[in-house]
Design a protein around this motif. Sequence first.
Motif, mmCIF file in Angstrom:
data_model
loop_
_atom_site.group_PDB
_atom_site.id
_atom_site.type_symbol
_atom_site.label_atom_id
_atom_site.label_comp_id
_atom_site.label_asym_id
_atom_site.label_seq_id
_atom_site.Cartn_x
_atom_site.Cartn_y
_atom_site.Cartn_z
ATOM 1 N N ALA A 75 0.678 -0.959 0.220
ATOM 2 C CA ALA A 75 0.132 -0.109 -0.369
ATOM 3 C C ALA A 75 0.234 1.726 0.275
ATOM 4 O O ALA A 75 0.202 2.259 -0.872
ATOM 5 N N ILE A 76 1.904 1.116 1.112
ATOM 6 C CA ILE A 76 2.732 2.429 0.933
ATOM 7 C C ILE A 76 3.215 2.790 -0.473
ATOM 8 O O ILE A 76 4.187 3.609 -0.866
ATOM 9 N N MET A 77 3.982 1.620 -1.355
ATOM 10 C CA MET A 77 5.187 1.394 -2.092
ATOM 11 C C MET A 77 4.322 1.911 -3.469
ATOM 12 O O MET A 77 4.630 2.592 -4.100
ATOM 13 N N LEU A 78 3.008 1.786 -3.827
ATOM 14 C CA LEU A 78 1.753 2.065 -4.696
ATOM 15 C C LEU A 78 1.677 3.844 -4.140
ATOM 16 O O LEU A 78 1.690 4.548 -5.446
ATOM 17 N N LEU A 79 1.614 4.052 -2.865
ATOM 18 C CA LEU A 79 0.962 5.620 -2.413
ATOM 19 C C LEU A 79 2.781 6.617 -3.418
ATOM 20 O O LEU A 79 2.428 7.559 -3.741
ATOM 21 N N ALA A 128 -5.865 0.713 4.541
ATOM 22 C CA ALA A 128 -4.037 0.971 4.097
ATOM 23 C C ALA A 128 -3.984 1.033 2.898
ATOM 24 O O ALA A 128 -3.328 1.966 2.591
ATOM 25 N N ILE A 129 -4.612 1.563 1.833
ATOM 26 C CA ILE A 129 -4.646 1.499 0.845
ATOM 27 C C ILE A 129 -5.833 3.640 0.922
ATOM 28 O O ILE A 129 -5.188 4.574 0.409
ATOM 29 N N ALA A 130 -6.564 3.951 1.302
ATOM 30 C CA ALA A 130 -7.876 5.087 1.191
ATOM 31 C C ALA A 130 -7.184 5.918 2.129
ATOM 32 O O ALA A 130 -6.889 7.286 1.709
ATOM 33 N N ALA A 131 -6.001 5.514 3.180
ATOM 34 C CA ALA A 131 -5.887 6.937 4.367
ATOM 35 C C ALA A 131 -4.258 7.264 3.940
ATOM 36 O O ALA A 131 -4.495 8.121 3.892
ATOM 37 N N PRO A 132 -3.962 7.041 3.184
ATOM 38 C CA PRO A 132 -2.697 7.585 2.199
ATOM 39 C C PRO A 132 -3.258 8.398 1.296
ATOM 40 O O PRO A 132 -2.266 9.362 0.466
ATOM 41 N N LEU A 133 -4.663 8.017 0.529
ATOM 42 C CA LEU A 133 -4.388 8.472 -0.439
ATOM 43 C C LEU A 133 -5.506 9.690 -0.092
ATOM 44 O O LEU A 133 -5.421 10.515 -0.744
ATOM 45 N N LEU A 134 -6.117 9.347 0.449
ATOM 46 C CA LEU A 134 -6.872 11.278 1.717
ATOM 47 C C LEU A 134 -5.813 11.789 2.217
ATOM 48 O O LEU A 134 -5.638 13.143 1.899
ATOM 49 N N VAL A 135 -4.120 11.210 2.730
ATOM 50 C CA VAL A 135 -3.537 12.531 3.140
ATOM 51 C C VAL A 135 -2.972 12.998 1.606
ATOM 52 O O VAL A 135 -2.358 13.827 1.751
#
Length: 564
Positions: A75-79, A128-135
């Motif tokens: 998830a972090i790597m995709l972001l 794990a996917i939505a939270a970093p995208l929201l940030v």
Amino acid sequence: MSPGIQALLAATPIIVAAILLVGFHWPARRAMPLVYLTAAGIALFFWEMSFNRILASTIQGIIVTTAVLWIIFGAIMLLNTLQNSGAISTIRAGFTNISPDRRVQALILAWLFGCFIEGASGFGTPAAIAAPLLVAIGFPALGAIMVGMMIQSTPVSFGAVGTPIIIGVTNGLDHIAIGQQLSAEGSSWALFLQLITSEVAIGHAIIGTLMPLLMVMMLTRFFGKNKSWKEGLAMTPFALFSGLAFTVPYALTGVFLGPEFPSIVGALVGLTIVVPAARKGFLVPKTVWDFPPQNKWPRAWVGTITPKKPTADERKISLSLAWTPYLLVALILVASRIFPALKSALLSLTFGWRNIFGETGISASIEPLYLPGGILFFVCVLTLFLHQMKFSQFTAAAGSAGKTLLGAGFVLIFTIPMVRILINSGVNGADLASMPVAMADFVAVTFGSIYPLLAPTVGGLGAFIAGSNTVSNMMLSQFQLEVANALSVSGAVMVSLQAIGAAAGNMVAIHNVVAASATVGLLGQEGKTLRLTIIPTMYYLIAAGVLGLVAVYVLGLSDPLMGL
């Protein structure tokens, strides 16, 4: 030991965690090692679990931790990959074009897109996917985690293409014996499971329709300049519209098609309806709501992972190309769960340990290609070519994601083994039920006929301990059915309350909070997140309990196991 003492001892690790995390504001990295030792000590000295079994449970937990960390890494790597390619800048601009209102953005990205990811993948992946995208589009990290955890409710019972029902409930009940009993009544196990599925879908739909409104109210109250519930309530028409756009097709799918696709269908229909409506301003308040300026945010709102600001030489990515990686993630996740050949191929690579240290029933394995982490990493590789990135940008994304795992890994390496000790404590020298069942037993005996009010809370407690709706259903479905038999009420209703409560419990499951926090660099503030997410969790459990009382004592719902 008396049932009361058993329940108190079984609950001690949870009580210690709550006191340290919420009461004393300890970071999880300090609290969870102590909680683990507390659980191990109680298991060893009071439940008389063998040292080998405690050690085997710990190893099992470490293997499960590795699987969770693999998802976090992906998830972090995709972001990071999308930040480095310039796609995040395009996505941020695209949301402004749909609506600059942060409340609308949360409903589309967290509620609807998150519900789709939950339906396709489950296992904490949406947060794990939505939270970093929201940030990445400008939300404070703590607010992103809060709404990300709130996704872990309505869609969860049908997450991962129905796993909590198909695997959790089926394996949590003695379905062979129940099937024989049902046959004698002219019914079948398949019909009984579908009855449970329908009741879960309807219950979630009734309660979950209000979740989008609660989500935006909590955003405006805790993260707005004016700290106002009223600014959230101003979104009532659009929030209810967003809720119904998901829950109506969700419930219909559960009732008529079964447990595999309610969350997926509900989210797809919802996105198809809500996004165009938001673009046209349908039911959206005229006053645009936003967070305060970032330079006025409290330190507690901000994580260590911050969105990369656009540079002058950053490559421009079209909106469709920017979203393509997330679309690929969703499509591959769904395909990997519904196409047997692809599923089999991805599951062919497995690492694990069966009957660890000779302890029967304690096994663990990792399927790196099948887990969402493998799919996320594969999409990162595709993005390298799709977005014409430099290889150095790709390796930088991987390196940054790897560093983030260190803090999460230390916390989870104590949290998940503690969970496994509690779950595996049913095999012991003291001839006691497992710790979760001991707690549930005490609640059932103490509260008697009003127990349906508390049945969802028991399910939620199971999920809080295990971090999984599926595991809670496996641990407690048979127990819930036995209580229903003792009270002469519908077993299907009671098991459905278990599944609904277990879904809600995911909002406060410690290792889910830790995993999601790691994706936005907010490790160490898990207590703050729990103090926020306990609000929607209590709403969900109380509402489900009231529905349960109405179902069994007002509507008098029955099922084939009651001979009706």
